[in-house]
Scaffold this motif. Structure first.
Motif, PDB file in Angstrom:
ATOM      1  N   ALA A 174       0.834  -1.209   0.000  1.00  0.00           N
ATOM      2  CA  ALA A 174       0.000   0.000   0.000  1.00  0.00           C
ATOM      3  C   ALA A 174       0.868   1.258   0.000  1.00  0.00           C
ATOM      4  CB  ALA A 174      -0.937  -0.008   1.206  1.00  0.00           C
ATOM      5  N   ASP A 175       1.945   1.256   0.798  1.00  0.00           N
ATOM      6  CA  ASP A 175       2.840   2.417   0.810  1.00  0.00           C
ATOM      7  C   ASP A 175       3.544   2.576  -0.536  1.00  0.00           C
ATOM      8  OD1 ASP A 175       2.207   3.194   3.345  1.00  0.00           O
ATOM      9  OD2 ASP A 175       3.951   2.294   4.309  1.00  0.00           O
ATOM     10  N   PHE A 176       3.952   1.468  -1.142  1.00  0.00           N
ATOM     11  CA  PHE A 176       4.577   1.533  -2.461  1.00  0.00           C
ATOM     12  C   PHE A 176       3.628   2.161  -3.481  1.00  0.00           C
ATOM     13  CE2 PHE A 176       4.700  -0.534  -6.639  1.00  0.00           C
ATOM     14  CZ  PHE A 176       5.944  -0.126  -7.097  1.00  0.00           C
ATOM     15  N   LEU A 177       2.389   1.697  -3.506  1.00  0.00           N
ATOM     16  CA  LEU A 177       1.426   2.212  -4.489  1.00  0.00           C
ATOM     17  C   LEU A 177       1.082   3.674  -4.214  1.00  0.00           C
ATOM     18  CD1 LEU A 177      -0.865  -0.929  -4.750  1.00  0.00           C
ATOM     19  CD2 LEU A 177       0.713  -0.066  -6.495  1.00  0.00           C
ATOM     20  N   ASN A 178       0.934   4.030  -2.941  1.00  0.00           N
ATOM     21  CA  ASN A 178       0.646   5.427  -2.611  1.00  0.00           C
ATOM     22  C   ASN A 178       1.818   6.333  -2.981  1.00  0.00           C
ATOM     23  OD1 ASN A 178      -1.972   5.137  -1.597  1.00  0.00           O
ATOM     24  ND2 ASN A 178      -1.220   4.526   0.417  1.00  0.00           N
ATOM     25  N   ASN A 179       3.059   5.814  -2.847  1.00  0.00           N
ATOM     26  CA  ASN A 179       4.218   6.627  -3.192  1.00  0.00           C
ATOM     27  C   ASN A 179       4.348   6.823  -4.695  1.00  0.00           C
ATOM     28  OD1 ASN A 179       6.859   7.946  -2.844  1.00  0.00           O
ATOM     29  ND2 ASN A 179       7.672   6.062  -3.730  1.00  0.00           N
ATOM     30  N   THR A 180       4.100   5.777  -5.481  1.00  0.00           N
ATOM     31  CA  THR A 180       4.259   5.894  -6.934  1.00  0.00           C
ATOM     32  C   THR A 180       3.067   6.567  -7.609  1.00  0.00           C
ATOM     33  OG1 THR A 180       3.402   3.649  -7.242  1.00  0.00           O
ATOM     34  CG2 THR A 180       5.797   3.908  -7.088  1.00  0.00           C
ATOM     35  N   MET A 181       1.910   6.608  -6.931  1.00  0.00           N
ATOM     36  CA  MET A 181       0.700   7.141  -7.554  1.00  0.00           C
ATOM     37  C   MET A 181       0.844   8.564  -8.092  1.00  0.00           C
ATOM     38  SD  MET A 181      -3.222   7.358  -6.115  1.00  0.00           S
ATOM     39  CE  MET A 181      -2.901   8.686  -4.952  1.00  0.00           C
ATOM     40  N   PRO A 182       1.517   9.499  -7.402  1.00  0.00           N
ATOM     41  CA  PRO A 182       1.604  10.856  -7.953  1.00  0.00           C
ATOM     42  C   PRO A 182       2.236  10.916  -9.334  1.00  0.00           C
ATOM     43  CG  PRO A 182       2.219  10.869  -5.640  1.00  0.00           C
ATOM     44  CD  PRO A 182       2.103   9.441  -6.048  1.00  0.00           C
ATOM     45  N   SER A 183       2.983   9.886  -9.707  1.00  0.00           N
ATOM     46  CA  SER A 183       3.512   9.812 -11.062  1.00  0.00           C
ATOM     47  C   SER A 183       2.733   8.834 -11.921  1.00  0.00           C
ATOM     48  CB  SER A 183       4.984   9.405 -11.042  1.00  0.00           C
ATOM     49  OG  SER A 183       5.479   9.243 -12.354  1.00  0.00           O
ATOM     50  N   ALA A 184       2.438   7.651 -11.359  1.00  0.00           N
ATOM     51  CA  ALA A 184       1.795   6.599 -12.143  1.00  0.00           C
ATOM     52  C   ALA A 184       0.366   6.942 -12.538  1.00  0.00           C
ATOM     53  CB  ALA A 184       1.822   5.289 -11.363  1.00  0.00           C
ATOM     54  N   MET A 185      -0.252   7.930 -11.909  1.00  0.00           N
ATOM     55  CA  MET A 185      -1.587   8.362 -12.333  1.00  0.00           C
ATOM     56  C   MET A 185      -1.519   9.266 -13.568  1.00  0.00           C
ATOM     57  SD  MET A 185      -2.385  11.096  -9.270  1.00  0.00           S
ATOM     58  CE  MET A 185      -4.139  11.194  -9.652  1.00  0.00           C
ATOM     59  N   HIS A 186      -0.291   9.610 -13.987  1.00  0.00           N
ATOM     60  CA  HIS A 186      -0.125  10.489 -15.143  1.00  0.00           C
ATOM     61  C   HIS A 186       0.625   9.847 -16.302  1.00  0.00           C
ATOM     62  CE1 HIS A 186      -1.734  13.712 -12.759  1.00  0.00           C
ATOM     63  NE2 HIS A 186      -0.752  13.642 -11.879  1.00  0.00           N
ATOM     64  N   ARG A 187       1.260   8.700 -16.087  1.00  0.00           N
ATOM     65  CA  ARG A 187       2.045   8.054 -17.143  1.00  0.00           C
ATOM     66  C   ARG A 187       2.232   6.585 -16.775  1.00  0.00           C
ATOM     67  NH1 ARG A 187       5.191  11.810 -17.888  1.00  0.00           N
ATOM     68  NH2 ARG A 187       4.353  13.118 -16.216  1.00  0.00           N
ATOM     69  N   PRO A 188       2.409   5.721 -17.730  1.00  0.00           N
ATOM     70  CA  PRO A 188       2.594   4.309 -17.408  1.00  0.00           C
ATOM     71  C   PRO A 188       3.925   4.042 -16.707  1.00  0.00           C
ATOM     72  CG  PRO A 188       1.940   4.599 -19.706  1.00  0.00           C
ATOM     73  CD  PRO A 188       2.302   5.944 -19.188  1.00  0.00           C
ATOM     74  N   TRP A 189       3.870   3.312 -15.611  1.00  0.00           N
ATOM     75  CA  TRP A 189       5.048   2.721 -14.989  1.00  0.00           C
ATOM     76  C   TRP A 189       5.025   1.243 -15.381  1.00  0.00           C
ATOM     77  CZ3 TRP A 189       7.813   4.226 -10.010  1.00  0.00           C
ATOM     78  CH2 TRP A 189       7.895   5.621  -9.887  1.00  0.00           C
ATOM     79  N   MET A 190       6.026   0.799 -16.141  1.00  0.00           N
ATOM     80  CA  MET A 190       6.028  -0.550 -16.706  1.00  0.00           C
ATOM     81  C   MET A 190       7.088  -1.379 -15.988  1.00  0.00           C
ATOM     82  SD  MET A 190       3.620  -0.085 -18.861  1.00  0.00           S
ATOM     83  CE  MET A 190       3.604  -1.361 -20.103  1.00  0.00           C
ATOM     84  N   PRO A 191       6.691  -2.288 -15.084  1.00  0.00           N
ATOM     85  CA  PRO A 191       7.664  -2.999 -14.255  1.00  0.00           C
ATOM     86  C   PRO A 191       8.159  -4.300 -14.877  1.00  0.00           C
ATOM     87  CG  PRO A 191       5.471  -3.480 -13.482  1.00  0.00           C
ATOM     88  CD  PRO A 191       5.307  -2.525 -14.645  1.00  0.00           C
ATOM     89  N   ALA A 192       9.390  -4.636 -14.565  1.00  0.00           N
ATOM     90  CA  ALA A 192       9.903  -5.993 -14.698  1.00  0.00           C
ATOM     91  C   ALA A 192       9.919  -6.608 -13.301  1.00  0.00           C
ATOM     92  CB  ALA A 192      11.305  -5.990 -15.296  1.00  0.00           C
ATOM     93  N   LEU A 193       9.954  -7.936 -13.239  1.00  0.00           N
ATOM     94  CA  LEU A 193       9.978  -8.600 -11.941  1.00  0.00           C
ATOM     95  C   LEU A 193      11.397  -8.674 -11.408  1.00  0.00           C
ATOM     96  CD1 LEU A 193       7.523 -11.600 -12.350  1.00  0.00           C
ATOM     97  CD2 LEU A 193       7.103  -9.367 -11.335  1.00  0.00           C
ATOM     98  N   GLY A 194      11.554  -8.429 -10.103  1.00  0.00           N
ATOM     99  CA  GLY A 194      12.839  -8.587  -9.453  1.00  0.00           C
ATOM    100  C   GLY A 194      12.877  -9.829  -8.591  1.00  0.00           C
ATOM    101  N   ASN A 195      14.024 -10.096  -7.981  1.00  0.00           N
ATOM    102  CA  ASN A 195      14.123 -11.258  -7.107  1.00  0.00           C
ATOM    103  C   ASN A 195      13.298 -11.092  -5.836  1.00  0.00           C
ATOM    104  OD1 ASN A 195      16.402  -9.308  -6.637  1.00  0.00           O
ATOM    105  ND2 ASN A 195      16.651 -10.560  -4.791  1.00  0.00           N
ATOM    106  N   HIS A 196      12.872  -9.875  -5.528  1.00  0.00           N
ATOM    107  CA  HIS A 196      12.007  -9.673  -4.367  1.00  0.00           C
ATOM    108  C   HIS A 196      10.526  -9.731  -4.737  1.00  0.00           C
ATOM    109  CE1 HIS A 196      14.908  -8.910  -1.165  1.00  0.00           C
ATOM    110  NE2 HIS A 196      15.656  -8.328  -2.089  1.00  0.00           N
ATOM    111  N   GLU A 197      10.214 -10.016  -6.004  1.00  0.00           N
ATOM    112  CA  GLU A 197       8.831 -10.303  -6.391  1.00  0.00           C
ATOM    113  C   GLU A 197       8.638 -11.805  -6.610  1.00  0.00           C
ATOM    114  OE1 GLU A 197       9.439  -6.481  -6.228  1.00  0.00           O
ATOM    115  OE2 GLU A 197      10.242  -7.250  -8.116  1.00  0.00           O
ATOM    116  N   VAL A 198       9.428 -12.406  -7.468  1.00  0.00           N
ATOM    117  CA  VAL A 198       9.394 -13.847  -7.728  1.00  0.00           C
ATOM    118  C   VAL A 198       7.971 -14.328  -8.018  1.00  0.00           C
ATOM    119  CG1 VAL A 198      10.445 -16.035  -7.036  1.00  0.00           C
ATOM    120  CG2 VAL A 198      11.231 -13.962  -6.003  1.00  0.00           C
TER     121      VAL A 198
END
Length: 452
Positions: free
Chosen positions: A145-169
């Motif tokens: 929730a904190d991650f999404l709230n932190n990225t929202m001020p940018s991600a609500m205006h442009r696509p953030w396109m993620p790759a998976l890391g070893n901490h997602e798996v």
């Protein structure tokens, strides 16, 4: 454009209303609902997703997300350009949640989000290790929730396109998309790397190790995607991005991984990939122009050119580590030269499956390493890429990359000024000229120019 958002509970009639600044909101697009329950905490997360079609290229839009009984939340976005028009993209990995209460997170994740907005890209590439929730297992939903709230001020205006890391798996997340004449390919390196995950199951010392989980499906998909790109006259550039690096001389991070060199790199050479972006090691490093391999067991890339200002990627590719998105740890210490042999920087490298949290088992001379950022005063940073397609068919097109490094943020200053540290320009001929095609040498063959 797809708009996604999370709701605290189930909602009635979730929907998106797109529109324009002049015309206001128009049509209503119903959203689909997805949910999952956290396996450790038993907390249900509910998300809504709506795809907006029928948009004009290179245009600005407003939108609002809403559901019955809830106040609407408004955002804006602009669509990607069509054809050979200039645009900007940005990239980093390893961002964290922005809340220093959580392990692996720092205030610089807030800085990172602010910098994406400052540089105003059409799209932002997030090179894996997103929230680090798996090292905060007792509170994973709160970390996300904190991650999404932190990225929202940018991600609500442009696509953030993620790759998976070893901490997602999470298995099975690879994809591609095209902006202008650039094809972006997001890969899941957890399928091919020898290094282990790095995050233990709750109350155990066991890591999730999923090397080989796709049974070769991702590799086959990658080759098909690259084959189609080679047949597509609208694609000038191919940018692959992932998490763990094939090339890294970090001595305090993980280093290089032979699994990537064995699996993806031959296809990158064969089909003329231009740039390979990664994270994982929390620092900045870029390679010389490389193609083919030096003799030896570790498939060390051969250096084609030592020019650090301009590189012709029709002759090879450049690897870039951008792992300083905002995580609390940083790895700005690099392998020393081997004084006995006179070799340059050394790189530790994983060459076989490793148990949980094991260090790399081999090393090599990092002859391919061109630029590093050892200044620990500025341990975070962002890569900014400006695509210039030129004016005429067949002439040079270019991507100019500038890496900006950043000092530590404070509660009084969450946006310390980024400082330009490294710049180079990649060039190649446009594909719409006569005689320009894609392709290149097979892995292990003598390096030859790719004629894309």
């Amino acid at each position: 454009m797809t708009v996604s958002w999370a709701t605290a509970t189930s909602v009635s009639r979730p929907r998106v209303r797109p529109g324009s600044a002049r015309g206001g909101f128009g049509r209503v697009i119903p959203a689909g609902t997805r949910s999952y329950t956290d396996g450790v905490n038993g907390v249900q997360t509910i998300t809504q997703h709506a795809q907006i079609s029928g948009l004009e290229p290179g245009a600005s839009y407003v939108y609002e997300v809403l559901s019955d009984g809830a106040a609407p939340v408004q955002g804006t976005f602009r669509t990607a350009p069509a054809g050979r028009l200039p645009f900007r993209f940005t990239s980093f990995g390893d961002i964290g949640s922005g809340n220093p209460v959580w392990s692996k997170s720092s205030l610089n994740a807030i800085t990172a989000t602010n910098q994406v907005e400052q540089f105003d890209p059409v799209v932002h590439l997030l090179n894996g290790d997103l929230s680090y929730a798996n090292v905060n297992q007792a509170t994973m939903p709160a970390v996300w929730a904190d991650f999404l709230n932190n990225t929202m001020p940018s991600a609500m205006h442009r696509p953030w396109m993620p790759a998976l890391g070893n901490h997602e798996v999470e298995a099975g997340n690879w994809y591609s998309f095209q902006v202008g004449s650039v094809l972006f390919i997001s890969l899941d390196n957890n399928d091919v790397v020898y290094a282990s995950d790095g995050g233990a199951f709750l109350n155990t010392n066991d890591a999730l190790y999923i090397r080989g989980y796709s049974g070769g499906a991702q590799e086959r998909w990658l080759e098909r995607t690259l084959q189609l790109a080679n047949l597509n006259p609208t694609v000038d550039w191919i940018v692959a991005y992932m998490h763990q690096p094939a090339l890294s001389s970090s001595s305090s991070g993980s280093g290089s991984d032979l699994g990537i060199r064995q699996t993806w790199t031959p296809l990158f050479y064969k089909y003329g990939v231009d740039l390979v972006l990664a994270g994982h090691d929390h620092d900045y490093e870029r390679s010389y122009l490389v193609r083919g391999t030096d003799p030896g067991a570790f498939l060390r890339p051969s250096v084609v050119s030592t020019d650090v200002a301009e590189v012709d990627t029709s002759r090879g590719l450049v690897h870039i580590v951008l792992g300083g998105g905002g995580t609390s740890s940083h790895d700005d210490v690099y392998g020393p030269p081997n004084t006995a042999t006179g070799d340059p920087l050394t790189s530790q490298i994983y060459t076989e499956p490793q148990p949980f949290k094991a260090v790399a088992n081999e090393s090599e001379a990092a002859t391919w390493s061109a630029v590093r950022d050892p200044d620990t005063t500025y341990p975070w940073g962002i890569g900014v890429f400006d695509v210039d397609h030129g004016r005429w068919p067949g002439e040079k097109t270019s991507i100019r990359m500038t890496f900006y490094h950043t000092p530590a943020a404070t509660t009084a200053d969450l946006s310390p000024a980024p400082i330009a540290y490294d710049t180079f320009t990649a060039v190649r001929p446009r594909r719409d000229g006569l005689g320009h095609r894609r392709g290149g040498s097979q892995h292990g063959a003598e390096p030859v120019p790719a004629a894309r």
